[in-house]
Design a protein around this motif. Sequence first.
Motif, short mmCIF file in Angstrom:
data_model
loop_
_atom_site.label_atom_id
_atom_site.label_comp_id
_atom_site.label_asym_id
_atom_site.label_seq_id
_atom_site.Cartn_x
_atom_site.Cartn_y
_atom_site.Cartn_z
N ASP A 141 37.49 36.29 35.84
CA ASP A 141 38.47 35.40 36.48
C ASP A 141 38.05 33.94 36.34
N ALA A 142 36.74 33.70 36.49
CA ALA A 142 36.25 32.33 36.35
C ALA A 142 36.47 31.83 34.92
N ASP A 143 36.25 32.73 33.93
CA ASP A 143 36.51 32.34 32.53
C ASP A 143 37.98 31.95 32.35
N ARG A 144 38.87 32.74 32.94
CA ARG A 144 40.30 32.45 32.79
C ARG A 144 40.66 31.13 33.47
N GLN A 145 40.12 30.92 34.66
CA GLN A 145 40.44 29.70 35.40
C GLN A 145 39.95 28.45 34.66
N VAL A 146 38.71 28.50 34.19
CA VAL A 146 38.17 27.35 33.47
C VAL A 146 38.90 27.18 32.14
N GLY A 147 39.25 28.30 31.49
CA GLY A 147 39.99 28.21 30.23
C GLY A 147 41.34 27.54 30.39
N LEU A 148 42.04 27.86 31.48
CA LEU A 148 43.34 27.22 31.73
C LEU A 148 43.17 25.73 32.06
N ALA A 149 42.07 25.39 32.72
CA ALA A 149 41.82 23.96 32.98
C ALA A 149 41.61 23.21 31.67
N GLY A 188 49.85 33.27 33.45
CA GLY A 188 49.03 34.36 33.93
C GLY A 188 48.17 34.03 35.12
N ALA A 189 48.17 32.77 35.58
CA ALA A 189 47.38 32.41 36.75
C ALA A 189 48.07 32.90 38.01
N THR A 190 47.29 33.04 39.06
CA THR A 190 47.83 33.41 40.37
C THR A 190 47.72 32.21 41.30
N ASP A 191 48.41 32.30 42.44
CA ASP A 191 48.32 31.21 43.41
C ASP A 191 46.89 30.98 43.87
N ALA A 192 46.10 32.07 43.92
CA ALA A 192 44.70 31.91 44.32
C ALA A 192 43.88 31.19 43.26
N ASP A 193 44.34 31.23 41.99
CA ASP A 193 43.61 30.56 40.91
C ASP A 193 43.83 29.05 40.90
N PRO A 252 43.89 26.39 43.01
CA PRO A 252 42.93 25.39 43.52
C PRO A 252 41.69 25.25 42.64
N PHE A 253 41.16 26.38 42.14
CA PHE A 253 39.97 26.30 41.30
C PHE A 253 40.29 25.62 39.97
N ILE A 254 41.46 25.95 39.39
CA ILE A 254 41.87 25.31 38.13
C ILE A 254 42.01 23.80 38.34
N ALA A 255 42.64 23.42 39.45
CA ALA A 255 42.85 22.00 39.73
C ALA A 255 41.52 21.28 39.91
N GLU A 256 40.58 21.92 40.64
CA GLU A 256 39.28 21.29 40.86
C GLU A 256 38.52 21.13 39.54
N THR A 257 38.59 22.17 38.70
CA THR A 257 37.91 22.10 37.40
C THR A 257 38.52 21.03 36.52
N PHE A 258 39.86 20.99 36.49
CA PHE A 258 40.55 19.98 35.67
C PHE A 258 40.15 18.57 36.10
N ARG A 259 40.15 18.32 37.40
CA ARG A 259 39.84 16.97 37.88
C ARG A 259 38.38 16.60 37.63
N ALA A 260 37.49 17.58 37.77
CA ALA A 260 36.08 17.29 37.51
C ALA A 260 35.85 16.95 36.04
#
Length: 677
Positions: A62-70, A99-104, A106-114
């Motif tokens: 899940d972390a791979d997917r979230q960071v990948g989408l960022a 393919g992201a979920t609502d729970a994903d 915030p993490f995607i947004a935080e990664t993108f901004r960082a």
Amino acid sequence: MVARRLNALLLQMELVSKARMATKEQLAKIFTLEIQAMHEQIENLDRAAKRHGSLRDPVHRDADRQVGLAYRLLESYGSLEELNFDPGSETHEALLDAGATDADIPFIAETFRAEREEALSDRAGEGRTAFMRDVLHRMAQVGLDDTVLNREAAAEEIYRARADALLESADDPRKPSLKGRPSRRQPTPVETDPVAPPPKPSIMWAHEAEDPVVVKADVAYTEPPVAPPSPPPPAEPHNTVAFEPPAPMRTPAASSGRARKNLPIPQFDEEIDKLVANNRDQWEDDTASDVRVLIGIFRGILEEHGVTHSGQITQEHVAALRQHFNHILPGWGRSPKLRSLSPLELRKTSQKAALEAEVRGKPIKLGLSAATIRRHLGNLDHFLKHLRASYYAIGEWTFDGLRPKKPKRGEIRLQQDKPGPDDVRPLFDMPIFTGRLSAEQPELPGEQVYHCANYYLPMFLTYLGPRRNEFAGLMVKDVVQMKDGSWAIQIRRNDVRRIKNAQSHRLLPIPDELIRLNFLDYVEQVKQLGYDVLFPELFSSNAKKIDPGERFYKGFIPVAEKCFPGELWKRPLHAFRHGFADTLKQAGVSEGYIEDLSGRLGSSETSTRYTNPAGLPLLRAIIAHYPVITGHLEPRPIKLLPWVEKKLPPPGAGKTKAERFGCKRGRKPKRTAESLP
């Protein structure tokens, strides 16, 4: 140090035109080098997990997917764009469809901004951050010249490679197979063919495939079919196009299991109400009215083309609306008769009027101004984005090539009149200030001076340069006495009008000239009569809509035009504001102080972050730079307009033009003593 930096910048500017732009082959190498490194990094993580007696669990995938989408967002939008991840936004919907979920989110947004902050922290490309070091390293590996455009192109390829590798990793269940699986360490395009471009992986949105899927980056390279030899490249390699700008992230018209709805054209009004409600804290009434008018026109265009629901709207209809603006009378909105026509009828009527005017020798130029068209297309953009965010079917569209360009900054300076004190001075010889015949005849000379908005507001506009609505909508309680005994005007949001933005909230000194002309006595009399608003004649309890700034404009400007036919400036009331700022600038007042007085936000870090607006004593000294041009007016005892004294509605309030005309013909209706605000 500054001189050396400027010399270096000048040298860079001279050499940029000679620097070789990135080729597709070089960018392909950067992509394959980066994705190979990412695969090796992921495999190392897998080996580390095995060493500790476990496989990487779904949380890691899940972390791979979230960071990948960022990283996919960074590839699509770049590091300059600040995205909105709120529910209902375009970015939020696109991520859900990917393919992201609502729970994903915030993490995607935080990664993108960082990642974005890290990229922005070293825009000069000096290698102070880890990401910029990676960019410069990859550029050096492929022999790419270090220029701004080449750095941007290399950064995009790195974002793309990281996104593809991580999304592929997230899609891999990572379960062991006794049959084995192909090694990721297969020959890459760099090893087999140094000029072979890899496939361009991306998230495939629903309008490109039935379901949103991740196109996996396949590092193994298949030999392309043999093509006939291409002609030799041009002699000057720096003319090669570096890269294509990334297409904006698109939201699908439908996704598997979540088909978008078609909104029937007659139901557009309901969605307009929702859009206006969503922006009630940001939009003025005029803005909401403009949106309603624009969508009404667009509905007519759609009906003219046989469109029945939102899913049928195409780029053709947006272009048809743009062409419609070119063939209508500029002042059509001021005519109730023209406003009632359909778009087709309006174009025909406008063409007929233009022909008749040409026959009379007074030709009319059809078409709206560029600024008006930009405003209309901006409102349409708001509405279509609202429909898309509300999950209605909306096709692909763009305003590129349709929206008129904004005038250049140098041209804007020439478009607005900036009358100086000598230009404004004659206005105060009007009967409104020196003596009029009666309350109903302000343009005719006489002995009566009535203290009202038409008397005091032009002075405030002259000596303080505010926006007209800021002072036309003042309340009695907005006139305040300070601890030192001085008097000031508090500009803030109140019950009858808003202010433009946060920096419009300010405290302004009352000019000494207005105190000399008994403004404080006027405030006291209005207060004793029980009024809450400072200029009661600009309000009426039986009016459908109250816009005090517009009421003042329609009361003062026609009188000024009669007294000075053909001599007023363009946008005369706003010209006061420009003239005030220009007069202070020519007197040596800094722009920061002028912006504090005018309610504008400065552009420097000092003005926006580190300092408060100038205080009253300083502002009082600054406005003294504007010369007194009303010294010839004598202070007179306060005399209010008759209908204000009797607490009656203003003449003609809440009536149509025909009804007001009827009053002039003797059919005068009864007036009631209703309380005003």
